[in-house]
Structure formats: structure tokens, C-alpha cells
Design an enzyme around this catalytic site. Structure first.
Site, PDB file in Angstrom:
ATOM      1  N   ARG A 104      -2.092  -5.924  -8.295  1.00  0.00           N
ATOM      2  CA  ARG A 104      -1.066  -6.911  -7.990  1.00  0.00           C
ATOM      3  C   ARG A 104      -0.947  -7.963  -9.076  1.00  0.00           C
ATOM      4  O   ARG A 104       0.020  -8.012  -9.797  1.00  0.00           O
ATOM      5  CB  ARG A 104      -1.356  -7.601  -6.648  1.00  0.00           C
ATOM      6  CG  ARG A 104      -0.930  -6.796  -5.467  1.00  0.00           C
ATOM      7  CD  ARG A 104      -1.558  -7.289  -4.214  1.00  0.00           C
ATOM      8  NE  ARG A 104      -2.990  -7.118  -4.261  1.00  0.00           N
ATOM      9  CZ  ARG A 104      -3.795  -7.289  -3.238  1.00  0.00           C
ATOM     10  NH1 ARG A 104      -3.309  -7.696  -2.086  1.00  0.00           N
ATOM     11  NH2 ARG A 104      -5.085  -7.085  -3.352  1.00  0.00           N
TER      12      ARG A 104
ATOM     13  N   HIS B 281       0.845  -1.205   0.000  1.00  0.00           N
ATOM     14  CA  HIS B 281       0.000   0.000   0.000  1.00  0.00           C
ATOM     15  C   HIS B 281       0.880   1.255   0.000  1.00  0.00           C
ATOM     16  O   HIS B 281       0.639   2.191  -0.743  1.00  0.00           O
ATOM     17  CB  HIS B 281      -0.859   0.074   1.270  1.00  0.00           C
ATOM     18  CG  HIS B 281      -1.925  -0.967   1.385  1.00  0.00           C
ATOM     19  ND1 HIS B 281      -2.146  -1.687   2.527  1.00  0.00           N
ATOM     20  CD2 HIS B 281      -2.872  -1.390   0.496  1.00  0.00           C
ATOM     21  CE1 HIS B 281      -3.172  -2.504   2.358  1.00  0.00           C
ATOM     22  NE2 HIS B 281      -3.628  -2.357   1.127  1.00  0.00           N
TER      23      HIS B 281
ATOM     24  N   SER C 182      -3.038  -7.431   3.202  1.00  0.00           N
ATOM     25  CA  SER C 182      -3.291  -7.242   4.637  1.00  0.00           C
ATOM     26  C   SER C 182      -3.682  -8.580   5.272  1.00  0.00           C
ATOM     27  O   SER C 182      -3.231  -8.906   6.379  1.00  0.00           O
ATOM     28  CB  SER C 182      -4.427  -6.246   4.855  1.00  0.00           C
ATOM     29  OG  SER C 182      -4.092  -4.992   4.318  1.00  0.00           O
TER      30      SER C 182
ATOM     31  N   LYS D 202     -16.997  -5.912   5.786  1.00  0.00           N
ATOM     32  CA  LYS D 202     -15.728  -6.578   6.100  1.00  0.00           C
ATOM     33  C   LYS D 202     -15.506  -6.567   7.606  1.00  0.00           C
ATOM     34  O   LYS D 202     -15.719  -5.549   8.261  1.00  0.00           O
ATOM     35  CB  LYS D 202     -14.563  -5.846   5.417  1.00  0.00           C
ATOM     36  CG  LYS D 202     -14.372  -6.250   3.973  1.00  0.00           C
ATOM     37  CD  LYS D 202     -13.019  -5.767   3.471  1.00  0.00           C
ATOM     38  CE  LYS D 202     -12.820  -6.138   2.015  1.00  0.00           C
ATOM     39  NZ  LYS D 202     -11.550  -5.624   1.497  1.00  0.00           N
TER      40      LYS D 202
HETATM   41  P1  ADP Z   1      -9.867  -2.893  -0.709  1.00  0.00           P
HETATM   42  O1  ADP Z   1     -10.634  -3.564   0.369  1.00  0.00           O
HETATM   43  O2  ADP Z   1     -10.513  -1.644  -1.204  1.00  0.00           O
HETATM   44  O3  ADP Z   1      -9.387  -3.776  -1.823  1.00  0.00           O
HETATM   45  P2  ADP Z   1      -7.175  -2.911   0.333  1.00  0.00           P
HETATM   46  O4  ADP Z   1      -6.738  -2.255   1.598  1.00  0.00           O
HETATM   47  O5  ADP Z   1      -7.116  -4.386   0.288  1.00  0.00           O
HETATM   48  O6  ADP Z   1      -8.599  -2.332   0.065  1.00  0.00           O
HETATM   49  O7  ADP Z   1      -6.331  -2.331  -0.880  1.00  0.00           O
HETATM   50  C1  ADP Z   1      -6.300  -0.968  -1.196  1.00  0.00           C
HETATM   51  C2  ADP Z   1      -5.624  -0.769  -2.534  1.00  0.00           C
HETATM   52  O8  ADP Z   1      -4.267  -1.159  -2.463  1.00  0.00           O
HETATM   53  C3  ADP Z   1      -6.224  -1.609  -3.655  1.00  0.00           C
HETATM   54  O9  ADP Z   1      -6.152  -0.858  -4.855  1.00  0.00           O
HETATM   55  C4  ADP Z   1      -5.325  -2.813  -3.741  1.00  0.00           C
HETATM   56  O10 ADP Z   1      -5.313  -3.377  -5.031  1.00  0.00           O
HETATM   57  C5  ADP Z   1      -3.987  -2.144  -3.440  1.00  0.00           C
HETATM   58  N1  ADP Z   1      -3.025  -3.086  -2.888  1.00  0.00           N
HETATM   59  C6  ADP Z   1      -3.193  -3.937  -1.860  1.00  0.00           C
HETATM   60  N2  ADP Z   1      -2.063  -4.646  -1.625  1.00  0.00           N
HETATM   61  C7  ADP Z   1      -1.159  -4.224  -2.545  1.00  0.00           C
HETATM   62  C8  ADP Z   1       0.198  -4.570  -2.865  1.00  0.00           C
HETATM   63  N3  ADP Z   1       0.839  -5.522  -2.184  1.00  0.00           N
HETATM   64  N4  ADP Z   1       0.799  -3.933  -3.891  1.00  0.00           N
HETATM   65  C9  ADP Z   1       0.136  -2.980  -4.589  1.00  0.00           C
HETATM   66  N5  ADP Z   1      -1.137  -2.609  -4.356  1.00  0.00           N
HETATM   67  C10 ADP Z   1      -1.776  -3.219  -3.347  1.00  0.00           C
END
Ligand code: ADP
Length: 161
Positions: free
Chosen positions: A91, A18, A129, A42
Site C-alpha cells: 500500500r 485484498h 481490515s 493476532k
Molecule cells: P497480514 O496480517 O499478513 O499483513 P492482511 O490481511 O493485513 O494480512 O494483508 C494481506 C495482504 O494484503 C498483505 O500483503 C497486505 O499488504 C495486502 N493488503 C492489505 N490491504 C491492502 C490494500 N488495501 N491494497 C492492497 N493490498 C493490501
């Protein structure tokens, strides 16, 4: 005029993946708003307030990054801060279908807001996460996967020294 971009997500908790997306968005856009979305469907480990506080601490070094929370529709939040861009991270192929669906819906709701994708740094392509929480829960090593502040907060949550 510098463009305002929103980087939305659950961030439960913030990972280095992130952070990499936020950092890169801050290089391109003049004003970046990290929006912690309070998604009631969630089950989260950290409260919205805890997530905001952690991201604020970690991103304090970036002068053009602000952290906020929102519990409504993302496009409504974007409009309220006059953002014209939504930035998401991608990803793997597995992210594509979900992101495509969300992007199409957001465009349907407000076609003046454009979604931009930033490809993950290879080293973070398998980082999420959920996987970090799973490893942390059983006392596995997570340094290098999350910022130090998040590592501390996770250990506290799971009562690990
Ligand atoms: P959501 O529940 O909206 O998917 P996340 O917290 O899981 O929220 O992810 C927020 C953003 O960060 C999303 O665009 C997700 O694709 C991106 N993201 C999550 N993990 C990674 C990572 N390891 N590398 C790049 N982008 C990521």
C-alpha cells in the site's frame, strides 16, 4: 507449466483492496491459493473458518482461485501446495519495512520461493481490515470498501441493521 502462487494474509475480514490483489494475481498466475494464516498473536474478529467461507463466496467467480487456511509457517504451506511464488500487496511506504522483513525471513527459510509484490490500486491505498472494522463497529458506511458479503457479515457481528 502454470505457476502456483500463494496470496497469504489474515483477511480479518477481506477488503476490496485484498480482492483487487487476488484478482490481479489470478490474471498472472495459473493457479492462485489464498491462504488464510491463523496467526495466534493476532486477536481476530472472524474465525479462520468464517474468513475462508467469506473469501470462497466472493472469489467463486474466479476458476483458478482456491481458498485454504494454514496455521504453520508460510513457506511450509507454500511447499505443501508446490507453490513457487508468494504474492503480497503493497500500500504505502509504511508497509515496506514490514514486508521487507517478512520477505527476507521467508527467503532465509526457503530460497526457492520468490515473493512478488503488487502495488495497490490508488483507491485502496488507505484501506485496511482494521480501519474497516473500526468504522463498521460504530455503524459507519462501509459499502464500496468491502464486498457485499463481508459488509453483511460485519453488520451481523456488530449487530447493526
Ligand atoms: P497480514 O496480517 O499478513 O499483513 P492482511 O490481511 O493485513 O494480512 O494483508 C494481506 C495482504 O494484503 C498483505 O500483503 C497486505 O499488504 C495486502 N493488503 C492489505 N490491504 C491492502 C490494500 N488495501 N491494497 C492492497 N493490498 C493490501
Amino acid at each position: 507449466m502454470s505457476k502456483i502462487a500463494v496470496v497469504p494474509g489474515s483477511f480479518d475480514p477481506l477488503t476490496n483492496g485484498h480482492l483487487d490483489i487476488i484478482k490481479r494475481a489470478a490474471r498472472v498466475f495459473g493457479d492462485v491459493r489464498v491462504a488464510v494464516m491463523n496467526n495466534s498473536s493476532k486477536n481476530s474478529l472472524f474465525t479462520v473458518e468464517e474468513r475462508v467461507a467469506l473469501i470462497e463466496e466472493v472469489t467463486a467467480i474466479f476458476p483458478n482461485v482456491k481458498v485454504e487456511s494454514s496455521s504453520g509457517l508460510l513457506v511450509d504451506y507454500a511447499k505443501s501446495v508446490e507453490a513457487s511464488v508468494i504474492v503480497r500487496g503493497l500500500r504505502a511506504v509504511s508497509d515496506f519495512e514490514y514486508e521487507m522483513q517478512i520477505t527476507s525471513m521467508n527467503r532465509f527459510l526457503d530460497e526457492s520461493i520468490e515473493t512478488f509484490f503488487i502495488m495497490t490500486n490508488n483507491q485502496y491505498s488507505f484501506l485496511s481490515s482494521s480501519i474497516v472494522k473500526e468504522v463498521a463497529k460504530y455503524g459507519g458506511e462501509i459499502s464500496g470498501l468491502v464486498p457485499m458479503q463481508v459488509e453483511k457479515a460485519l453488520k451481523k457481528k456488530y449487530q447493526i441493521r
